[in-house]
Design an enzyme around this catalytic site. Structure first.
Site, PDB file in Angstrom:
ATOM      1  N   CYS A 144       0.800  -1.194  -0.002  1.00 36.22           N
ATOM      2  CA  CYS A 144       0.156  -0.134  -0.059  1.00 36.22           C
ATOM      3  C   CYS A 144       0.880   1.330  -0.059  1.00 36.22           C
ATOM      4  O   CYS A 144       0.304   2.428  -0.080  1.00 36.22           O
ATOM      5  CB  CYS A 144      -0.909   0.086   1.155  1.00 36.22           C
ATOM      6  SG  CYS A 144      -1.900  -1.382   1.216  1.00 36.22           S
ATOM      7  N   HIS A 196      -8.470   3.718  -2.807  1.00 39.57           N
ATOM      8  CA  HIS A 196      -7.125   3.298  -2.754  1.00 39.57           C
ATOM      9  C   HIS A 196      -6.689   2.469  -3.584  1.00 39.57           C
ATOM     10  O   HIS A 196      -6.630   1.132  -3.454  1.00 39.57           O
ATOM     11  CB  HIS A 196      -7.124   2.680  -1.200  1.00 39.57           C
ATOM     12  CG  HIS A 196      -5.755   2.329  -0.856  1.00 39.57           C
ATOM     13  ND1 HIS A 196      -4.388   2.916  -1.115  1.00 39.57           N
ATOM     14  CD2 HIS A 196      -5.216   0.919   0.348  1.00 39.57           C
ATOM     15  CE1 HIS A 196      -3.446   2.312  -0.741  1.00 39.57           C
ATOM     16  NE2 HIS A 196      -3.634   1.266   0.112  1.00 39.57           N
TER      17      HIS A 196
END
Lengths: 397, 397
Positions: free
Chosen positions: B87, B341
């Site tokens: 991430c 995201h």
């Protein structure tokens, strides 16, 4: 560049078809690296740079760099990530470590390349299919352009344009596989000759089985430190003196301007030579580990790395100029043809060989004579539209 | 550091469930970046740095950086690779570009983050399974520890130890999603309040749907140049002033020393603060984009980035101290909760928001008042055992 970095040691697993996970391999190479460098342990590592291509497909695992840190007990307090550039991922990771040191961000890094490619027998098809991921799937992969078929086109074109022969291709394989016979880490450890290559079964004509590198599990690791720290630790360091990279805006085969020439190899090499102050590479370089994924690759590279005129690559090997005692000792480690090619690990293994050649720390049978002091590593990736070159020297220039 | 680098513009696709491939998205963001920076075109780019997590699984494609070069017509003649740190991949790619500039290797870079996560309906299960790749599959993934269940444990523990409330969690989501309502690139563009969050359906108690970020397709791009070049090009650059990263040797949940504290966030922030000359971050920082993958994350980050005492994070948002007109305007872009995201793109989008906030180039509804001049981006990855922090300033310090 502001300051440089140096390889001061490393680790290497046996490469081949291993009964081991990617984690086992990374841990084995990393632990050997710490054993190899007295004075550097896990608590000294400020940056961890991992080269790996597709653990997502081969092991269903991403975010691999922190898992390597955990396996080796490293609390990384400056930099950590994994780098992917297909078959050049190892060198790309090493390059980032060098930049981090050059920029003053850190002094001590561990660089690990790893790939576990051999899957259980019932997953072989998935492995083979995943190998198509390194070319453009939508344009080239879908048409069956995997690596052997693509490099066979290159070989055919090179033979057509320059009269390169199958015997010259075979001479590359015979040289490199014979070097590998004295490399205990290599996948293929059997001396062979030109006839053995010519008699091996055809894969993608004119490429026979022994013209092709293998599907390999393996890892390799390097300890890379700032030049100041290298001088404290050892007198056999391999200092990075130059680094170049070039990527053509054309990648898909239908956009490539030529099959028989790799202009990006020339651009990348010239960048590295300029940084290293190398004017005549054949004069300057003692040893080189270059990307012989197929035998034809090494021949094109002799030419496009600027060592001989275009079309003279076949003769360069035939005349023994790339032998251990030749003008430049090429692939004494055994190359990809002899060692195998665990994608993310190859560039790391190449740089480790240069370091060990400088240190005189390889078996006599593959030691480059007369104390080599300058070296080069080269990798290509994708459809050979991207080239990466790094030069190293025993004494910084 | 030897010299720094600066963001001088960028591009951004609409984020969400897009009828587009990862290539379409990367191309769209890259082209917008060139349109955004007069004087910088494809032929000026010396380095291309791509952040992407698993194109191998989401698009069955590796070696993605050269494909981006091809899509944008860039002949890259210095550096190219893709960076993966789950991430935090976008920030990791940006950091390498900054190091390459700091080391003097190049002056002009394009940094692109991209992820295409929404697959056709008949592949949804494969997408969800692939999301398990960012935790340790062998130890945590196999036991069902995906992201929502893991962050629910963090929230439960934080509530138990410090009395943090569901209303405080909801206040984070309401703030960020309301910011996103004025971001035309955001996945979720609807103003909501605390009650909306509390009434959304439970995903992993105490986390409700609106406490969780989405599954998002998207890309973002930055033009990053040396400070000398930035001064030539613009007077609204965002200069990188500091950067830190820290990775615990413990990664699997069974090795983590705490669920409610992220000591690596503190280490990474302190590295960045020191480089940037920041002594009191609440005093020094005007705006921050921090990793609110779940609402609880932002609360832990207030604490572990050193802004409030441990346990006071819930009150920080409740008291409006992270509002647009608060002590530090947190996630004016809308954060991960509002924007979604797309893994590799998030860090790039965060840095672009800081640049645009400095330039006054965002809609009034989310413009941080009084001309923000200092900012921070933060990402976590894996089991929150790895943290990445970068500080930026409108004027270099």
């Amino acid at each position: 560049m502001t300051r440089t970095a140096a390889v001061v040691g490393g680790g290497h697993t046996r490469w081949g078809k291993r009964e081991a996970t990617w984690k086992d391999l990374a841990q084995e190479a990393g632990k050997e690296a710490f054993d190899d460098v007295p004075g550097v342990g896990p608590s000294d590592i400020e940056g961890l740079f991992v080269g790996a291509v597709q653990p997502e497909r081969f092991a269903f695992q991403s975010h691999v760099a922190p898992l390597v840190a955990e396996l080796l007990g490293i609390d990384v307090d400056s930099m950590i990530a994994r780098t992917e550039l297909a078959c050049a991922s190892g060198q790309a990771a090493l390059r980032y470590a060098w930049l981090a040191i050059a920029a003053g961000q850190l002094d001590t890094a561990l660089v690990i390349g790893v790939e576990k490619m051999n899957l259980p027998d019932d997953h072989t098809e998935e492995m083979q299919s995943s190998m198509m991921n390194v070319v453009d799937r939508e344009f080239d992969g879908v048409n069956g352009l995997n690596a052997p078929s693509y490099f066979s086109l290159i070989a055919q074109r090179h033979m057509h344009e320059y009269g390169t022969t199958k015997e010259q291709l075979a001479a590359v394989s015979a040289k490199n596989k014979t070097h590998a016979a004295s490399n205990p880490y290599a996948q293929f450890q059997k001396e062979i000759d030109v006839d053995d290559v010519l008699e091996s079964y055809p894969v993608a004509p004119p490429l026979n089985l022994f013209d092709c590198s293998g599907i390999t599990d393996g890892a390799a690791a390097l300890v890379l430190v700032s030049e100041e720290k290298a001088r404290e630790l050892t007198d056999t360091a391999a200092y990075i003196t130059g680094s170049g990279q070039s990527c053509m805006a054309s990648n898909s085969i239908n956009n490539l301007p030529s099959l028989s020439a790799w202009p990006q190899a020339t651009v990348a090499a010239e960048q590295a030579y300029e940084q290293a102050g190398i004017e005549d590479p054949v004069e300057a370089l003692d040893v080189a580990e270059i990307h012989d994924c197929f035998s034809i690759s090494e021949i094109v590279e002799y030419e496009d790395l600027g060592w001989v005129e275009k079309g003279e690559g076949g003769r360069f090997v035939e005349d023994g100029r790339s032998a251990l005692d030749g003008d430049i000792a090429v692939n004494p480690r055994g190359g990809l043809l002899g060692c195998g090619h665990p994608l993310g690990a190859t560039g790391i293994s190449q740089a480790l060989e240069i370091y060990r050649q400088f240190a005189g720390d390889v078996p006599d049978a593959r030691q480059v004579p007369d104390g080599p002091e300058t070296g080069l590593i080269h990798n290509l990736s994708g459809s050979a539209s991207v080239h990466s070159v790094m030069t190293l020297a025993r004494d910084p220039q």
